[in-house]
Design a protein around this motif. Structure first.
Motif, PDB file in Angstrom:
ATOM      1  N   LYS A  48       2.126  16.871 -21.472  1.00 21.09           N
ATOM      2  CA  LYS A  48       2.242  15.544 -20.865  1.00 21.09           C
ATOM      3  C   LYS A  48       0.899  14.832 -20.893  1.00 21.09           C
ATOM      4  CE  LYS A  48       5.865  16.783 -17.595  1.00 21.09           C
ATOM      5  NZ  LYS A  48       6.191  16.902 -16.157  1.00 21.09           N
ATOM      6  N   VAL A  49       0.971  13.512 -21.136  1.00 15.46           N
ATOM      7  CA  VAL A  49      -0.231  12.677 -21.136  1.00 15.46           C
ATOM      8  C   VAL A  49      -0.018  11.531 -20.157  1.00 15.46           C
ATOM      9  CG1 VAL A  49      -1.697  11.131 -22.499  1.00 15.46           C
ATOM     10  CG2 VAL A  49      -0.782  13.225 -23.533  1.00 15.46           C
ATOM     11  N   ALA A  70       3.776  10.193 -19.824  1.00 11.95           N
ATOM     12  CA  ALA A  70       4.433  10.841 -18.690  1.00 11.95           C
ATOM     13  C   ALA A  70       4.040  10.197 -17.368  1.00 11.95           C
ATOM     14  CB  ALA A  70       4.082  12.328 -18.661  1.00 11.95           C
ATOM     15  N   ALA A  71       2.844   9.613 -17.322  1.00  9.43           N
ATOM     16  CA  ALA A  71       2.366   9.032 -16.063  1.00  9.43           C
ATOM     17  C   ALA A  71       1.371   7.921 -16.334  1.00  9.43           C
ATOM     18  CB  ALA A  71       1.700  10.103 -15.205  1.00  9.43           C
ATOM     19  N   ILE A  72       1.357   6.975 -15.426  1.00  7.14           N
ATOM     20  CA  ILE A  72       0.339   5.925 -15.428  1.00  7.14           C
ATOM     21  C   ILE A  72      -0.200   5.840 -14.011  1.00  7.14           C
ATOM     22  CG2 ILE A  72      -0.162   3.475 -15.773  1.00  7.14           C
ATOM     23  CD1 ILE A  72       2.218   3.435 -17.741  1.00  7.14           C
ATOM     24  N   ALA A  73      -1.521   5.947 -13.889  1.00  7.71           N
ATOM     25  CA  ALA A  73      -2.178   5.833 -12.588  1.00  7.71           C
ATOM     26  C   ALA A  73      -2.838   4.465 -12.516  1.00  7.71           C
ATOM     27  CB  ALA A  73      -3.208   6.945 -12.417  1.00  7.71           C
ATOM     28  N   LEU A  74      -2.362   3.623 -11.608  1.00 10.10           N
ATOM     29  CA  LEU A  74      -2.925   2.285 -11.430  1.00 10.10           C
ATOM     30  C   LEU A  74      -3.954   2.331 -10.312  1.00 10.10           C
ATOM     31  CD1 LEU A  74       0.333   0.154 -11.759  1.00 10.10           C
ATOM     32  CD2 LEU A  74      -1.395   0.633 -13.507  1.00 10.10           C
ATOM     33  N   VAL A  75      -5.071   1.680 -10.557  1.00  9.54           N
ATOM     34  CA  VAL A  75      -6.232   1.793  -9.675  1.00  9.54           C
ATOM     35  C   VAL A  75      -6.255   0.660  -8.651  1.00  9.54           C
ATOM     36  CG1 VAL A  75      -8.748   1.894  -9.586  1.00  9.54           C
ATOM     37  CG2 VAL A  75      -7.520   2.865 -11.554  1.00  9.54           C
ATOM     38  N   PHE A  76      -6.459   1.037  -7.383  1.00  4.09           N
ATOM     39  CA  PHE A  76      -6.682   0.087  -6.297  1.00  4.09           C
ATOM     40  C   PHE A  76      -8.132   0.268  -5.842  1.00  4.09           C
ATOM     41  CE2 PHE A  76      -2.161   0.327  -6.375  1.00  4.09           C
ATOM     42  CZ  PHE A  76      -1.722  -0.914  -5.950  1.00  4.09           C
ATOM     43  N   PRO A  77      -9.066  -0.543  -6.394  1.00  2.00           N
ATOM     44  CA  PRO A  77     -10.476  -0.358  -6.028  1.00  2.00           C
ATOM     45  C   PRO A  77     -10.768  -0.716  -4.569  1.00  2.00           C
ATOM     46  CG  PRO A  77     -10.216  -2.253  -7.478  1.00  2.00           C
ATOM     47  CD  PRO A  77      -8.878  -1.594  -7.376  1.00  2.00           C
ATOM     48  N   THR A  78     -10.043  -1.680  -4.023  1.00  2.00           N
ATOM     49  CA  THR A  78     -10.133  -2.016  -2.601  1.00  2.00           C
ATOM     50  C   THR A  78      -8.724  -2.297  -2.093  1.00  2.00           C
ATOM     51  OG1 THR A  78     -10.307  -4.417  -2.817  1.00  2.00           O
ATOM     52  CG2 THR A  78     -12.362  -3.150  -2.995  1.00  2.00           C
ATOM     53  N   PHE A  79      -8.549  -2.216  -0.785  1.00  8.36           N
ATOM     54  CA  PHE A  79      -7.211  -2.454  -0.239  1.00  8.36           C
ATOM     55  C   PHE A  79      -6.810  -3.914  -0.329  1.00  8.36           C
ATOM     56  CE2 PHE A  79      -8.070  -4.541   3.763  1.00  8.36           C
ATOM     57  CZ  PHE A  79      -9.399  -4.227   3.991  1.00  8.36           C
ATOM     58  N   ARG A  80      -7.773  -4.817  -0.541  1.00 12.24           N
ATOM     59  CA  ARG A  80      -7.476  -6.248  -0.619  1.00 12.24           C
ATOM     60  C   ARG A  80      -7.064  -6.700  -2.009  1.00 12.24           C
ATOM     61  NH1 ARG A  80     -13.045  -8.010   1.648  1.00 12.24           N
ATOM     62  NH2 ARG A  80     -13.458  -6.173   0.426  1.00 12.24           N
ATOM     63  N   ASP A  81      -7.168  -5.831  -2.995  1.00 13.58           N
ATOM     64  CA  ASP A  81      -6.879  -6.185  -4.379  1.00 13.58           C
ATOM     65  C   ASP A  81      -5.437  -5.806  -4.713  1.00 13.58           C
ATOM     66  OD1 ASP A  81      -6.743  -6.447  -7.151  1.00 13.58           O
ATOM     67  OD2 ASP A  81      -8.849  -5.887  -7.394  1.00 13.58           O
ATOM     68  N   GLY A  82      -4.592  -6.812  -4.917  1.00 16.81           N
ATOM     69  CA  GLY A  82      -3.168  -6.561  -5.130  1.00 16.81           C
ATOM     70  C   GLY A  82      -2.715  -6.535  -6.574  1.00 16.81           C
ATOM     71  N   ARG A  83      -3.639  -6.548  -7.518  1.00 22.56           N
ATOM     72  CA  ARG A  83      -3.226  -6.587  -8.927  1.00 22.56           C
ATOM     73  C   ARG A  83      -2.423  -5.350  -9.329  1.00 22.56           C
ATOM     74  NH1 ARG A  83      -8.913  -8.257 -11.508  1.00 22.56           N
ATOM     75  NH2 ARG A  83      -9.596  -6.985  -9.734  1.00 22.56           N
ATOM     76  N   GLY A  84      -2.665  -4.227  -8.675  1.00 20.08           N
ATOM     77  CA  GLY A  84      -1.897  -3.021  -8.988  1.00 20.08           C
ATOM     78  C   GLY A  84      -0.410  -3.181  -8.680  1.00 20.08           C
ATOM     79  N   TYR A  85      -0.087  -3.978  -7.663  1.00 21.31           N
ATOM     80  CA  TYR A  85       1.321  -4.245  -7.356  1.00 21.31           C
ATOM     81  C   TYR A  85       1.984  -4.992  -8.517  1.00 21.31           C
ATOM     82  CZ  TYR A  85       0.349  -3.171  -2.447  1.00 21.31           C
ATOM     83  OH  TYR A  85       0.010  -2.556  -1.290  1.00 21.31           O
ATOM     84  N   SER A  86       1.275  -6.015  -9.021  1.00 14.53           N
ATOM     85  CA  SER A  86       1.824  -6.791 -10.146  1.00 14.53           C
ATOM     86  C   SER A  86       1.983  -5.918 -11.372  1.00 14.53           C
ATOM     87  CB  SER A  86       0.900  -7.979 -10.462  1.00 14.53           C
ATOM     88  OG  SER A  86       0.772  -8.812  -9.343  1.00 14.53           O
ATOM     89  N   GLN A  87       0.992  -5.086 -11.641  1.00 13.96           N
ATOM     90  CA  GLN A  87       1.082  -4.188 -12.791  1.00 13.96           C
ATOM     91  C   GLN A  87       2.269  -3.231 -12.639  1.00 13.96           C
ATOM     92  OE1 GLN A  87      -2.937  -2.593 -12.567  1.00 13.96           O
ATOM     93  NE2 GLN A  87      -3.423  -3.577 -14.529  1.00 13.96           N
ATOM     94  N   ALA A  88       2.465  -2.722 -11.446  1.00 14.52           N
ATOM     95  CA  ALA A  88       3.570  -1.786 -11.211  1.00 14.52           C
ATOM     96  C   ALA A  88       4.916  -2.457 -11.461  1.00 14.52           C
ATOM     97  CB  ALA A  88       3.505  -1.241  -9.783  1.00 14.52           C
ATOM     98  N   ARG A  89       5.076  -3.656 -10.941  1.00 11.87           N
ATOM     99  CA  ARG A  89       6.360  -4.355 -11.143  1.00 11.87           C
ATOM    100  C   ARG A  89       6.582  -4.667 -12.612  1.00 11.87           C
ATOM    101  NH1 ARG A  89       8.557  -8.333  -6.813  1.00 11.87           N
ATOM    102  NH2 ARG A  89      10.341  -7.892  -8.130  1.00 11.87           N
TER     103      ARG A  89
END
Length: 169
Positions: A48-49, A70-89
């Motif tokens: 798996k990669v 097999a997996a993608i880890a999206l990074v949240f550098p700070t709790f105020r940065d919501g770009r990871g939510y958009s990437q996930a959707r």
């Protein structure tokens, strides 16, 4: 670091590989830059990669490889940065990614339900106590009003599927 997956604390099967390290046998989680140097070569491995994807990189760059990751880890550098939510959707709803979608970085317990709704199914947390709280929070809510790509029916859809019960209430 504890990993919560499907509301359970589990051992992480992936080994994180730094840019300068050789790739070991078994499941690996690679930094985006390293993965993009030779994605087809890495994906030919018999294991798996996964990729650690920063929140400032367009997710569309991963599209040609999603069916083999097999997996993608999206990074949240700070709790105020919501770009990871958009990437996930985008990954779940537009690109149809069905592998593990992991939140890493500043993953806070009060954001856990929102992350679930955005499509995350694995979370790296800093403390064991947060891991236990995450598992409890995921079980707490069962009805949502906004549609998302997590596959759960909204409250409206649930009412419409049971019109007789809705008329009585």
């Amino acid at each position: 670091m504890p990993l919560v997956k499907n509301t359970t604390i589990v051992a992480d099967e992936f080994v994180r590989v730094a840019d300068e390290d050789s790739i070991p046998d078994g499941p690996v989680l690679l930094p985006a830059a390293r993965f993009l140097v030779d994605p087809d070569g890495v994906l030919k491995r018999n294991a798996k990669v996964g990729v650690i994807w920063p929140n400032n990189k367009p997710i569309a760059e991963l599209a040609p490889y999603l069916d083999r990751l097999a997996a993608i880890a999206l990074v949240f550098p700070t709790f105020r940065d919501g770009r990871g939510y958009s990437q996930a959707r985008l990954l779940r709803e537009r690109f149809g990614f069905r592998g593990e979608l992991r939140a890493i970085g500043q993953v806070l317990r009060d954001q856990f339900v929102f992350m679930l709704r955005a499509g995350f199914d694995a979370f790296e947390v800093k403390k064991d106590s947060d891991a236990a709280a995450f598992a409890d929070v995921a079980k707490r809510y069962s009805v949502f009003y906004q549609p998302t790509g997590d596959g759960r029916a909204t409250a409206t859809r649930q009412r419409l599927s049971h019109p007789a019960e809705a008329a009585r209430s």
